[in-house]
Scaffold this motif. Structure first.
Motif, PDB file in Angstrom:
ATOM      1  N   ALA A 135     -29.408  16.658  65.150  1.00 41.09           N
ATOM      2  CA  ALA A 135     -29.980  17.865  65.749  1.00 41.09           C
ATOM      3  C   ALA A 135     -31.320  17.590  66.401  1.00 41.09           C
ATOM      4  O   ALA A 135     -31.718  18.293  67.335  1.00 41.09           O
ATOM      5  CB  ALA A 135     -30.131  18.953  64.683  1.00 41.09           C
ATOM      6  N   ALA A 136     -32.033  16.567  65.930  1.00 38.23           N
ATOM      7  CA  ALA A 136     -33.324  16.197  66.510  1.00 38.23           C
ATOM      8  C   ALA A 136     -33.168  15.212  67.657  1.00 38.23           C
ATOM      9  O   ALA A 136     -34.160  14.629  68.113  1.00 38.23           O
ATOM     10  CB  ALA A 136     -34.227  15.607  65.427  1.00 38.23           C
ATOM     11  N   GLY A 137     -31.956  15.025  68.132  1.00 36.73           N
ATOM     12  CA  GLY A 137     -31.726  14.147  69.277  1.00 36.73           C
ATOM     13  C   GLY A 137     -31.505  12.693  68.925  1.00 36.73           C
ATOM     14  O   GLY A 137     -31.406  11.850  69.817  1.00 36.73           O
ATOM     15  N   GLY A 138     -31.450  12.384  67.622  1.00 40.30           N
ATOM     16  CA  GLY A 138     -31.270  10.996  67.215  1.00 40.30           C
ATOM     17  C   GLY A 138     -32.599  10.270  67.062  1.00 40.30           C
ATOM     18  O   GLY A 138     -33.664  10.783  67.427  1.00 40.30           O
ATOM     19  N   THR A 139     -32.543   9.083  66.513  1.00 39.83           N
ATOM     20  CA  THR A 139     -33.762   8.298  66.280  1.00 39.83           C
ATOM     21  C   THR A 139     -34.161   7.524  67.531  1.00 39.83           C
ATOM     22  O   THR A 139     -33.350   7.293  68.425  1.00 39.83           O
ATOM     23  CB  THR A 139     -33.545   7.330  65.118  1.00 39.83           C
ATOM     24  OG1 THR A 139     -32.445   6.448  65.430  1.00 39.83           O
ATOM     25  CG2 THR A 139     -33.216   8.082  63.830  1.00 39.83           C
ATOM     26  N   LEU A 140     -35.435   7.125  67.559  1.00 41.01           N
ATOM     27  CA  LEU A 140     -35.936   6.302  68.659  1.00 41.01           C
ATOM     28  C   LEU A 140     -35.416   4.871  68.522  1.00 41.01           C
ATOM     29  O   LEU A 140     -35.048   4.436  67.426  1.00 41.01           O
ATOM     30  CB  LEU A 140     -37.462   6.304  68.653  1.00 41.01           C
ATOM     31  CG  LEU A 140     -38.144   7.666  68.856  1.00 41.01           C
ATOM     32  CD1 LEU A 140     -39.656   7.532  68.722  1.00 41.01           C
ATOM     33  CD2 LEU A 140     -37.783   8.253  70.209  1.00 41.01           C
ATOM     34  N   PRO A 141     -35.352   4.118  69.623  1.00 41.98           N
ATOM     35  CA  PRO A 141     -34.875   2.733  69.551  1.00 41.98           C
ATOM     36  C   PRO A 141     -35.697   1.915  68.560  1.00 41.98           C
ATOM     37  O   PRO A 141     -36.930   2.010  68.530  1.00 41.98           O
ATOM     38  CB  PRO A 141     -35.042   2.226  70.986  1.00 41.98           C
ATOM     39  CG  PRO A 141     -34.995   3.466  71.834  1.00 41.98           C
ATOM     40  CD  PRO A 141     -35.635   4.533  71.009  1.00 41.98           C
ATOM     41  N   GLY A 142     -35.017   1.124  67.759  1.00 40.80           N
ATOM     42  CA  GLY A 142     -35.687   0.263  66.794  1.00 40.80           C
ATOM     43  C   GLY A 142     -36.109   0.954  65.517  1.00 40.80           C
ATOM     44  O   GLY A 142     -36.803   0.358  64.693  1.00 40.80           O
ATOM     45  N   THR A 143     -35.705   2.215  65.316  1.00 40.24           N
ATOM     46  CA  THR A 143     -36.100   2.960  64.118  1.00 40.24           C
ATOM     47  C   THR A 143     -35.318   2.473  62.905  1.00 40.24           C
ATOM     48  O   THR A 143     -34.102   2.254  62.981  1.00 40.24           O
ATOM     49  CB  THR A 143     -35.858   4.467  64.315  1.00 40.24           C
ATOM     50  OG1 THR A 143     -36.633   4.906  65.428  1.00 40.24           O
ATOM     51  CG2 THR A 143     -36.259   5.243  63.078  1.00 40.24           C
ATOM     52  N   ASP A 144     -35.997   2.314  61.793  1.00 36.71           N
ATOM     53  CA  ASP A 144     -35.378   1.879  60.547  1.00 36.71           C
ATOM     54  C   ASP A 144     -35.073   3.112  59.697  1.00 36.71           C
ATOM     55  O   ASP A 144     -35.966   3.843  59.301  1.00 36.71           O
ATOM     56  CB  ASP A 144     -36.313   0.928  59.796  1.00 36.71           C
ATOM     57  CG  ASP A 144     -35.697   0.436  58.488  1.00 36.71           C
ATOM     58  OD1 ASP A 144     -34.469   0.563  58.323  1.00 36.71           O
ATOM     59  OD2 ASP A 144     -36.449  -0.078  57.638  1.00 36.71           O
ATOM     60  N   THR A 145     -33.798   3.335  59.440  1.00 33.61           N
ATOM     61  CA  THR A 145     -33.391   4.479  58.612  1.00 33.61           C
ATOM     62  C   THR A 145     -32.857   4.037  57.252  1.00 33.61           C
ATOM     63  O   THR A 145     -32.218   4.830  56.553  1.00 33.61           O
ATOM     64  CB  THR A 145     -32.310   5.301  59.335  1.00 33.61           C
ATOM     65  OG1 THR A 145     -31.166   4.461  59.599  1.00 33.61           O
ATOM     66  CG2 THR A 145     -32.825   5.861  60.647  1.00 33.61           C
ATOM     67  N   SER A 146     -33.125   2.795  56.880  1.00 35.65           N
ATOM     68  CA  SER A 146     -32.572   2.275  55.627  1.00 35.65           C
ATOM     69  C   SER A 146     -33.150   2.988  54.399  1.00 35.65           C
ATOM     70  O   SER A 146     -32.522   2.986  53.339  1.00 35.65           O
ATOM     71  CB  SER A 146     -32.837   0.767  55.524  1.00 35.65           C
ATOM     72  OG  SER A 146     -34.241   0.500  55.548  1.00 35.65           O
ATOM     73  N   LEU A 147     -34.346   3.585  54.530  1.00 38.79           N
ATOM     74  CA  LEU A 147     -34.946   4.283  53.390  1.00 38.79           C
ATOM     75  C   LEU A 147     -34.426   5.707  53.246  1.00 38.79           C
ATOM     76  O   LEU A 147     -34.772   6.392  52.286  1.00 38.79           O
ATOM     77  CB  LEU A 147     -36.474   4.301  53.534  1.00 38.79           C
ATOM     78  CG  LEU A 147     -37.172   2.931  53.520  1.00 38.79           C
ATOM     79  CD1 LEU A 147     -38.670   3.098  53.689  1.00 38.79           C
ATOM     80  CD2 LEU A 147     -36.852   2.184  52.229  1.00 38.79           C
ATOM     81  N   LEU A 148     -33.640   6.159  54.205  1.00 36.68           N
ATOM     82  CA  LEU A 148     -33.090   7.512  54.156  1.00 36.68           C
ATOM     83  C   LEU A 148     -31.660   7.472  53.631  1.00 36.68           C
ATOM     84  O   LEU A 148     -30.871   6.604  54.007  1.00 36.68           O
ATOM     85  CB  LEU A 148     -33.089   8.155  55.545  1.00 36.68           C
ATOM     86  CG  LEU A 148     -34.449   8.458  56.174  1.00 36.68           C
ATOM     87  CD1 LEU A 148     -34.245   8.977  57.592  1.00 36.68           C
ATOM     88  CD2 LEU A 148     -35.202   9.478  55.347  1.00 36.68           C
ATOM     89  N   ASN A 149     -31.328   8.431  52.787  1.00 42.79           N
ATOM     90  CA  ASN A 149     -29.949   8.614  52.356  1.00 42.79           C
ATOM     91  C   ASN A 149     -29.296   9.593  53.326  1.00 42.79           C
ATOM     92  O   ASN A 149     -29.438  10.810  53.195  1.00 42.79           O
ATOM     93  CB  ASN A 149     -29.898   9.147  50.922  1.00 42.79           C
ATOM     94  CG  ASN A 149     -28.472   9.358  50.436  1.00 42.79           C
ATOM     95  OD1 ASN A 149     -27.520   9.039  51.143  1.00 42.79           O
ATOM     96  ND2 ASN A 149     -28.331   9.910  49.247  1.00 42.79           N
ATOM     97  N   LEU A 150     -28.598   9.063  54.319  1.00 43.12           N
ATOM     98  CA  LEU A 150     -28.049   9.905  55.378  1.00 43.12           C
ATOM     99  C   LEU A 150     -26.975  10.861  54.878  1.00 43.12           C
ATOM    100  O   LEU A 150     -26.684  11.863  55.532  1.00 43.12           O
ATOM    101  CB  LEU A 150     -27.473   9.020  56.491  1.00 43.12           C
ATOM    102  CG  LEU A 150     -28.463   8.081  57.177  1.00 43.12           C
ATOM    103  CD1 LEU A 150     -27.765   7.258  58.245  1.00 43.12           C
ATOM    104  CD2 LEU A 150     -29.625   8.858  57.788  1.00 43.12           C
ATOM    105  N   ALA A 151     -26.392  10.580  53.721  1.00 45.37           N
ATOM    106  CA  ALA A 151     -25.331  11.436  53.184  1.00 45.37           C
ATOM    107  C   ALA A 151     -25.867  12.528  52.265  1.00 45.37           C
ATOM    108  O   ALA A 151     -25.087  13.338  51.768  1.00 45.37           O
ATOM    109  CB  ALA A 151     -24.306  10.591  52.433  1.00 45.37           C
ATOM    110  N   ARG A 152     -27.163  12.576  52.038  1.00 43.35           N
ATOM    111  CA  ARG A 152     -27.717  13.550  51.089  1.00 43.35           C
ATOM    112  C   ARG A 152     -27.636  14.966  51.649  1.00 43.35           C
ATOM    113  O   ARG A 152     -28.034  15.219  52.776  1.00 43.35           O
ATOM    114  CB  ARG A 152     -29.176  13.194  50.775  1.00 43.35           C
ATOM    115  CG  ARG A 152     -29.862  14.193  49.842  1.00 43.35           C
ATOM    116  CD  ARG A 152     -31.277  13.742  49.509  1.00 43.35           C
ATOM    117  NE  ARG A 152     -32.123  13.642  50.682  1.00 43.35           N
ATOM    118  CZ  ARG A 152     -32.719  14.681  51.260  1.00 43.35           C
ATOM    119  NH1 ARG A 152     -32.533  15.896  50.799  1.00 43.35           N
ATOM    120  NH2 ARG A 152     -33.499  14.500  52.312  1.00 43.35           N
TER     121      ARG A 152
END
Length: 213
Positions: free
Chosen positions: A109-126
């Motif tokens: 909904a926020a348009g996706g992450t910026l290039p090179g963004t690290d989302t490993s610390l986020l639990n995307l399924a939460r």
């Protein structure tokens, strides 16, 4: 001269006139008999059992409803969620999402992450809760540990990452707090934290000064 007597022919055998069939009456009886036989055959034909095809329903479709491209699943009914998405996303800010949305939905909904963004610390399924904030790839201390909070953390609005930053609260306990909030609704007081599994009296005393509603 004698007269010669002619021999008489035998009389034909005749039925009485009352028993003679009229040709028109006989024709009428024949037509009536044919119609009766036809009606009986039609009644028998229509009254015979017919096989009925029973439609089959997919268990997966009946449970979740029609899917779109095989990936869409049903969401629980409920009020919409207002989420604050910040950090390295295309369009940070407040986003309104349907109940049952997850962290991955908020990033989309926020348009996706910026290039090179690290989302490993986020639990995307939460699963998300109303009023929480999601910070994407924000600065953290060396070693990847969450930064210590600079002020009281809201029990009703904090994300798993913010709860994890509290002393003595790891990812598992942070998820328990979120699950309790999702199941029982917003915390009515900080004391309600003691009902969360894993929060003992000592841990509660360490945390209550760092928490707010």
């Amino acid at each position: 001269m004698s007269r010669t007597t002619q021999p008489r022919l035998p009389l034909r055998f005749r039925l009485p006139a009352a028993l003679a069939f009229d040709r028109r009456a006989l024709l009428g009886l024949t037509v009536l008999l044919v119609l009766t036989i036809g009606y009986a055959v039609q009644h028998f034909w229509l009254g015979r059992p017919h096989p009925v095809a029973v439609p089959t329903i997919s268990v997966a479709e009946s449970a979740t409803g029609p899917t779109q491209e095989g990936t869409r699943t049903s969401r629980p009914a409920g009020p919409p969620l207002v989420i604050d998405v910040g950090g390295k996303v295309q369009h940070p800010g407040l986003r309104t999402l349907p109940a049952g949305s997850r962290v991955a939905d908020a990033l989309t909904a926020a348009g996706g992450t910026l290039p090179g963004t690290d989302t490993s610390l986020l639990n995307l399924a939460r699963p998300l809760t109303d009023g929480e904030q999601i910070l994407v790839d924000t600065d953290t201390p060396a070693g990847g540990a969450p930064a210590a909070p600079t002020g009281p953390v809201s029990l009703n609005r904090a994300s798993a990452e913010q709860l994890d930053s509290l002393p003595g609260v790891g990812p598992t306990l942070a998820q328990r707090i979120l699950q309790y909030r999702l199941t029982h609704g917003p915390f009515q007081s900080v004391d309600d934290l003691r009902h969360v599994p894993g929060i003992g009296a000592r841990k509660y005393e360490d945390l209550k000064a760092l928490l707010t509603l």
